[in-house]
Design a protein around this motif. Sequence first.
Motif, PDB file in Angstrom:
ATOM      1  N   THR A 194       0.823  -1.209   0.000  1.00 26.18           N
ATOM      2  CA  THR A 194       0.000   0.000   0.000  1.00 26.18           C
ATOM      3  C   THR A 194       0.859   1.261   0.000  1.00 26.18           C
ATOM      4  O   THR A 194       0.523   2.263  -0.640  1.00 26.18           O
ATOM      5  N   GLN A 195       1.953   1.232   0.716  1.00 24.59           N
ATOM      6  CA  GLN A 195       2.810   2.409   0.895  1.00 24.59           C
ATOM      7  C   GLN A 195       3.541   2.807  -0.378  1.00 24.59           C
ATOM      8  O   GLN A 195       3.898   3.969  -0.558  1.00 24.59           O
ATOM      9  N   SER A 196       3.739   1.859  -1.300  1.00 21.26           N
ATOM     10  CA  SER A 196       4.674   2.082  -2.402  1.00 21.26           C
ATOM     11  C   SER A 196       4.139   1.845  -3.799  1.00 21.26           C
ATOM     12  O   SER A 196       4.710   2.350  -4.770  1.00 21.26           O
ATOM     13  N   GLY A 197       3.053   1.076  -3.931  1.00 23.88           N
ATOM     14  CA  GLY A 197       2.711   0.529  -5.229  1.00 23.88           C
ATOM     15  C   GLY A 197       3.487  -0.743  -5.482  1.00 23.88           C
ATOM     16  O   GLY A 197       4.386  -1.109  -4.707  1.00 23.88           O
ATOM     17  N   TYR A 198       3.167  -1.436  -6.578  1.00 24.42           N
ATOM     18  CA  TYR A 198       3.641  -2.814  -6.741  1.00 24.42           C
ATOM     19  C   TYR A 198       4.585  -3.035  -7.925  1.00 24.42           C
ATOM     20  O   TYR A 198       5.603  -3.713  -7.788  1.00 24.42           O
ATOM     21  N   VAL A 199       4.255  -2.504  -9.101  1.00 23.35           N
ATOM     22  CA  VAL A 199       4.933  -2.938 -10.328  1.00 23.35           C
ATOM     23  C   VAL A 199       6.241  -2.159 -10.531  1.00 23.35           C
ATOM     24  O   VAL A 199       6.350  -1.275 -11.380  1.00 23.35           O
ATOM     25  N   PHE A 200       7.233  -2.492  -9.753  1.00 22.95           N
ATOM     26  CA  PHE A 200       8.545  -1.853  -9.871  1.00 22.95           C
ATOM     27  C   PHE A 200       9.306  -2.405 -11.073  1.00 22.95           C
ATOM     28  O   PHE A 200       9.173  -3.586 -11.425  1.00 22.95           O
ATOM     29  N   THR A 201      10.139  -1.564 -11.659  1.00 24.89           N
ATOM     30  CA  THR A 201      10.979  -2.025 -12.764  1.00 24.89           C
ATOM     31  C   THR A 201      12.200  -2.790 -12.257  1.00 24.89           C
ATOM     32  O   THR A 201      12.658  -3.726 -12.900  1.00 24.89           O
ATOM     33  N   ASP A 202      12.720  -2.379 -11.095  1.00 26.21           N
ATOM     34  CA  ASP A 202      13.909  -3.036 -10.557  1.00 26.21           C
ATOM     35  C   ASP A 202      14.057  -2.676  -9.079  1.00 26.21           C
ATOM     36  O   ASP A 202      13.286  -1.894  -8.524  1.00 26.21           O
ATOM     37  N   THR A 203      15.063  -3.258  -8.461  1.00 28.22           N
ATOM     38  CA  THR A 203      15.301  -3.032  -7.033  1.00 28.22           C
ATOM     39  C   THR A 203      15.622  -1.570  -6.741  1.00 28.22           C
ATOM     40  O   THR A 203      15.227  -1.032  -5.704  1.00 28.22           O
ATOM     41  N   GLN A 204      16.350  -0.926  -7.643  1.00 28.40           N
ATOM     42  CA  GLN A 204      16.715   0.472  -7.412  1.00 28.40           C
ATOM     43  C   GLN A 204      15.484   1.357  -7.288  1.00 28.40           C
ATOM     44  O   GLN A 204      15.432   2.245  -6.431  1.00 28.40           O
ATOM     45  N   GLU A 205      14.485   1.119  -8.132  1.00 30.17           N
ATOM     46  CA  GLU A 205      13.255   1.907  -8.033  1.00 30.17           C
ATOM     47  C   GLU A 205      12.545   1.627  -6.712  1.00 30.17           C
ATOM     48  O   GLU A 205      12.044   2.544  -6.055  1.00 30.17           O
ATOM     49  N   ALA A 206      12.517   0.369  -6.309  1.00 33.06           N
ATOM     50  CA  ALA A 206      11.896   0.013  -5.034  1.00 33.06           C
ATOM     51  C   ALA A 206      12.645   0.646  -3.867  1.00 33.06           C
ATOM     52  O   ALA A 206      12.033   1.123  -2.898  1.00 33.06           O
ATOM     53  N   LEU A 207      13.966   0.672  -3.940  1.00 29.78           N
ATOM     54  CA  LEU A 207      14.766   1.267  -2.868  1.00 29.78           C
ATOM     55  C   LEU A 207      14.431   2.737  -2.674  1.00 29.78           C
ATOM     56  O   LEU A 207      14.386   3.234  -1.542  1.00 29.78           O
ATOM     57  N   ARG A 208      14.166   3.441  -3.781  1.00 32.45           N
ATOM     58  CA  ARG A 208      13.907   4.887  -3.677  1.00 32.45           C
ATOM     59  C   ARG A 208      12.639   5.194  -2.894  1.00 32.45           C
ATOM     60  O   ARG A 208      12.552   6.252  -2.264  1.00 32.45           O
ATOM     61  N   VAL A 209      11.666   4.312  -2.898  1.00 29.47           N
ATOM     62  CA  VAL A 209      10.412   4.569  -2.185  1.00 29.47           C
ATOM     63  C   VAL A 209      10.326   3.757  -0.884  1.00 29.47           C
ATOM     64  O   VAL A 209       9.403   3.924  -0.099  1.00 29.47           O
ATOM     65  N   SER A 210      11.317   2.911  -0.632  1.00 32.40           N
ATOM     66  CA  SER A 210      11.298   2.063   0.562  1.00 32.40           C
ATOM     67  C   SER A 210      11.486   2.892   1.827  1.00 32.40           C
ATOM     68  O   SER A 210      12.003   4.014   1.784  1.00 32.40           O
ATOM     69  N   GLU A 211      11.066   2.328   2.946  1.00 29.00           N
ATOM     70  CA  GLU A 211      11.177   3.016   4.241  1.00 29.00           C
ATOM     71  C   GLU A 211      11.616   2.038   5.319  1.00 29.00           C
ATOM     72  O   GLU A 211      11.240   0.859   5.287  1.00 29.00           O
ATOM     73  N   PRO A 212      12.368   2.511   6.300  1.00 24.65           N
ATOM     74  CA  PRO A 212      12.671   1.687   7.470  1.00 24.65           C
ATOM     75  C   PRO A 212      11.458   1.635   8.407  1.00 24.65           C
ATOM     76  O   PRO A 212      10.437   2.297   8.165  1.00 24.65           O
ATOM     77  N   LEU A 213      11.593   0.883   9.478  1.00 26.66           N
ATOM     78  CA  LEU A 213      10.461   0.698  10.389  1.00 26.66           C
ATOM     79  C   LEU A 213      10.096   1.976  11.141  1.00 26.66           C
ATOM     80  O   LEU A 213       8.979   2.096  11.647  1.00 26.66           O
ATOM     81  N   ASP A 214      11.021   2.916  11.215  1.00 30.89           N
ATOM     82  CA  ASP A 214      10.714   4.190  11.864  1.00 30.89           C
ATOM     83  C   ASP A 214      10.485   5.303  10.835  1.00 30.89           C
ATOM     84  O   ASP A 214      10.568   6.487  11.148  1.00 30.89           O
ATOM     85  N   GLY A 215      10.180   4.907   9.603  1.00 37.36           N
ATOM     86  CA  GLY A 215       9.922   5.875   8.546  1.00 37.36           C
ATOM     87  C   GLY A 215       8.567   6.545   8.693  1.00 37.36           C
ATOM     88  O   GLY A 215       7.774   6.217   9.592  1.00 37.36           O
ATOM     89  N   PRO A 216       8.250   7.488   7.805  1.00 37.19           N
ATOM     90  CA  PRO A 216       7.030   8.282   7.956  1.00 37.19           C
ATOM     91  C   PRO A 216       5.739   7.485   7.849  1.00 37.19           C
ATOM     92  O   PRO A 216       4.744   7.817   8.505  1.00 37.19           O
TER      93      PRO A 216
END
Length: 271
Positions: A46-68
């Motif tokens: 829900t936080q990011s969307g699903y259909v990423f092109t690669d890991t780098q794109e996913a990393l850019r929107v990823s968050e740690p457990l104390d993220g916003p």
Amino acid sequence: MNSVRVVCHQLAPRIGDAEYNRTLSAEAIRSAAALGAQVVVLPELTQSGYVFTDTQEALRVSEPLDGPTLTLWKTLANSLNIIVVAGFCERLTATQVANSAALIEPHGRLTVYRKAHLWDRETLIFTPGTEPPPVVDTAVGRIAVMICYDLELPEWVRLAALAGADLLCAPVNWPDGPRPAGERPAEIVRVQANAAVNRLFIAACDRHGEERGVNWVGGSVIVDADGYPLAGAVSHQQEQRLVADLPLAHARDKFISAHNHVHQDRRPQLY
């Protein structure tokens, strides 16, 4: 144990737009609380969307457990006295992400599950989880968490059932595909079967909204411990909010006849 009101809110997150998705999820959590829900389930990632092109794109929107995003969900869980189960793209390291789900209780306890069984191109992007599905003893009952394709591995659902889960909450993103005319999506049928063979309530929250050429089943469903749908269970490719009151104590009675118990009848030495 009284009935527990559960809401599954089928949403359409935007790929890579965490700010929009936070707003969308907050509105869903507030609307569920306004309906008297004690548990709200939102879709996978829900936080990011699903259909990423690669890991780098996913990393850019990823968050740690104390993220916003998780910070927001914790605040809402506490202020609205509601359990939140929702999917997010978790930053594990500078180079690794997980397809994760958070279970957040009103008093602040956070339980995180990382998807162990990755679907299709997820294997190219995410690091698979290595832990069994958690079963959390909450104020309303024992809640297990897993994600999407995990539901198609019967051994995985059985683990949660044997660990004492009353309710399994599953954020999902079910890609739509062809099926024979008149047939319901097989994903929904498998949820019903898993519930019935384990005498376990299941709330699976799907998404809607085309994303990079992918459409979704829109098959959010809440089923009882006999496997019968209480809400949803059809392909509805629009926003929807399912509401059901679940007598979770029924999941603790595993007898299906005077002489048959779905767990005690197992003969694992033969399998």
